[in-house]
Write a protein that holds these residues in place. Structure first.
Motif, mmCIF file in Angstrom:
data_model
loop_
_atom_site.group_PDB
_atom_site.id
_atom_site.type_symbol
_atom_site.label_atom_id
_atom_site.label_comp_id
_atom_site.label_asym_id
_atom_site.label_seq_id
_atom_site.Cartn_x
_atom_site.Cartn_y
_atom_site.Cartn_z
ATOM 1 N N CYS A 75 1.838 -10.254 2.630
ATOM 2 C CA CYS A 75 2.840 -9.313 2.140
ATOM 3 C C CYS A 75 4.093 -9.321 3.003
ATOM 4 O O CYS A 75 5.202 -9.165 2.488
ATOM 5 C CB CYS A 75 2.246 -7.911 2.056
ATOM 6 S SG CYS A 75 0.824 -7.833 0.935
ATOM 7 N N GLU B 145 -4.915 -4.515 -5.747
ATOM 8 C CA GLU B 145 -5.338 -5.571 -4.825
ATOM 9 C C GLU B 145 -4.228 -5.872 -3.826
ATOM 10 O O GLU B 145 -4.487 -6.089 -2.641
ATOM 11 C CB GLU B 145 -5.697 -6.847 -5.591
ATOM 12 C CG GLU B 145 -6.999 -6.778 -6.338
ATOM 13 C CD GLU B 145 -7.254 -8.006 -7.184
ATOM 14 O OE1 GLU B 145 -8.324 -8.614 -7.012
ATOM 15 O OE2 GLU B 145 -6.380 -8.362 -8.003
ATOM 16 N N TYR B 146 -2.993 -5.849 -4.303
ATOM 17 C CA TYR B 146 -1.856 -6.112 -3.418
ATOM 18 C C TYR B 146 -1.776 -5.042 -2.329
ATOM 19 O O TYR B 146 -1.506 -5.355 -1.169
ATOM 20 C CB TYR B 146 -0.559 -6.164 -4.237
ATOM 21 C CG TYR B 146 0.607 -6.730 -3.479
ATOM 22 C CD1 TYR B 146 0.826 -8.101 -3.426
ATOM 23 C CD2 TYR B 146 1.510 -5.902 -2.812
ATOM 24 C CE1 TYR B 146 1.905 -8.628 -2.730
ATOM 25 C CE2 TYR B 146 2.585 -6.416 -2.111
ATOM 26 C CZ TYR B 146 2.773 -7.786 -2.077
ATOM 27 O OH TYR B 146 3.838 -8.312 -1.378
ATOM 28 N N LEU C 268 -4.210 -5.844 0.277
ATOM 29 C CA LEU C 268 -3.721 -6.946 1.105
ATOM 30 C C LEU C 268 -2.672 -6.465 2.109
ATOM 31 O O LEU C 268 -2.591 -6.988 3.221
ATOM 32 C CB LEU C 268 -3.148 -8.064 0.232
ATOM 33 C CG LEU C 268 -4.161 -8.816 -0.619
ATOM 34 C CD1 LEU C 268 -3.453 -9.713 -1.626
ATOM 35 C CD2 LEU C 268 -5.106 -9.629 0.253
ATOM 36 N N ASP D 73 -8.972 -7.922 3.044
ATOM 37 C CA ASP D 73 -9.105 -8.629 1.770
ATOM 38 C C ASP D 73 -10.429 -8.300 1.082
ATOM 39 O O ASP D 73 -10.835 -8.973 0.139
ATOM 40 C CB ASP D 73 -8.919 -10.133 1.928
ATOM 41 C CG ASP D 73 -9.993 -10.787 2.780
ATOM 42 O OD1 ASP D 73 -10.926 -10.097 3.229
ATOM 43 O OD2 ASP D 73 -9.898 -12.000 2.994
ATOM 44 N N VAL E 267 -10.951 -8.223 -2.854
ATOM 45 C CA VAL E 267 -9.954 -9.091 -3.477
ATOM 46 C C VAL E 267 -10.676 -10.316 -4.031
ATOM 47 O O VAL E 267 -11.508 -10.912 -3.355
ATOM 48 C CB VAL E 267 -8.862 -9.502 -2.451
ATOM 49 C CG1 VAL E 267 -7.897 -10.488 -3.052
ATOM 50 C CG2 VAL E 267 -8.126 -8.258 -1.954
ATOM 51 N N LYS F 83 -7.599 -15.117 -3.127
ATOM 52 C CA LYS F 83 -7.685 -15.676 -1.776
ATOM 53 C C LYS F 83 -7.285 -17.149 -1.772
ATOM 54 O O LYS F 83 -6.621 -17.617 -0.848
ATOM 55 C CB LYS F 83 -9.090 -15.492 -1.215
ATOM 56 C CG LYS F 83 -9.436 -14.041 -0.946
ATOM 57 C CD LYS F 83 -10.863 -13.884 -0.464
ATOM 58 C CE LYS F 83 -11.239 -12.431 -0.315
ATOM 59 N NZ LYS F 83 -12.626 -12.257 0.113
ATOM 60 N N ILE G 296 -3.594 -17.297 -1.927
ATOM 61 C CA ILE G 296 -3.025 -16.958 -0.623
ATOM 62 C C ILE G 296 -3.010 -18.202 0.267
ATOM 63 O O ILE G 296 -2.041 -18.456 0.983
ATOM 64 C CB ILE G 296 -3.806 -15.798 0.038
ATOM 65 C CG1 ILE G 296 -3.535 -14.494 -0.705
ATOM 66 C CG2 ILE G 296 -3.451 -15.669 1.518
ATOM 67 C CD1 ILE G 296 -4.425 -13.333 -0.294
#
Length: 102
Positions: free
Chosen positions: A3, A26-27, A30, A35, A38, A43, A46
């Motif tokens: 983020c 979910e954000y 994060l 996590d 998530v 993942k 990411i």
């Protein structure tokens, strides 16, 4: 933390969700650095974003240029920005950066 990277790229939370394919909830998880809960696909995305960021750091000596590149139109992407491409094809952007580096 992903983020923080998105903040540097000038992305909103909604845009971050579009790239990661996640919900706003979910954000928010994060953003805490966790996590848990998530999805695995998020993942994996990411990981791809991290590889893209590494490519940008290697390609651009000035970090600000690399950060700005994400939202600038690019001939390699038919005039679309890397951000626009990343929403549906992170691997394409990563491979483009890798090719530029080699």
């Amino acid at each position: 933390m992903i983020c923080v990277l998105f903040d540097k790229w000038g992305l909103t939370e909604q845009e971050g969700c579009e790239i990661l394919g996640c919900t706003l909830g979910e954000y928010q998880v994060l953003k805490t650095g966790e996590d848990e809960g998530v999805e695995a696909k998020v993942k994996e995305r990411i990981t791809e974003v991290s590889r893209i960021n590494k490519g940008l750091r290697l390609l651009f000596k000035d970090p600000k240029r690399g950060e700005a590149w994400v939202k600038k139109p690019n001939k390699a992407f038919e005039g679309r920005s890397a951000f626009e491409i990343m929403k549906s094809d992170l691997v394409r952007v990563r491979k483009y950066l890798e090719a530029e580096l080699w």
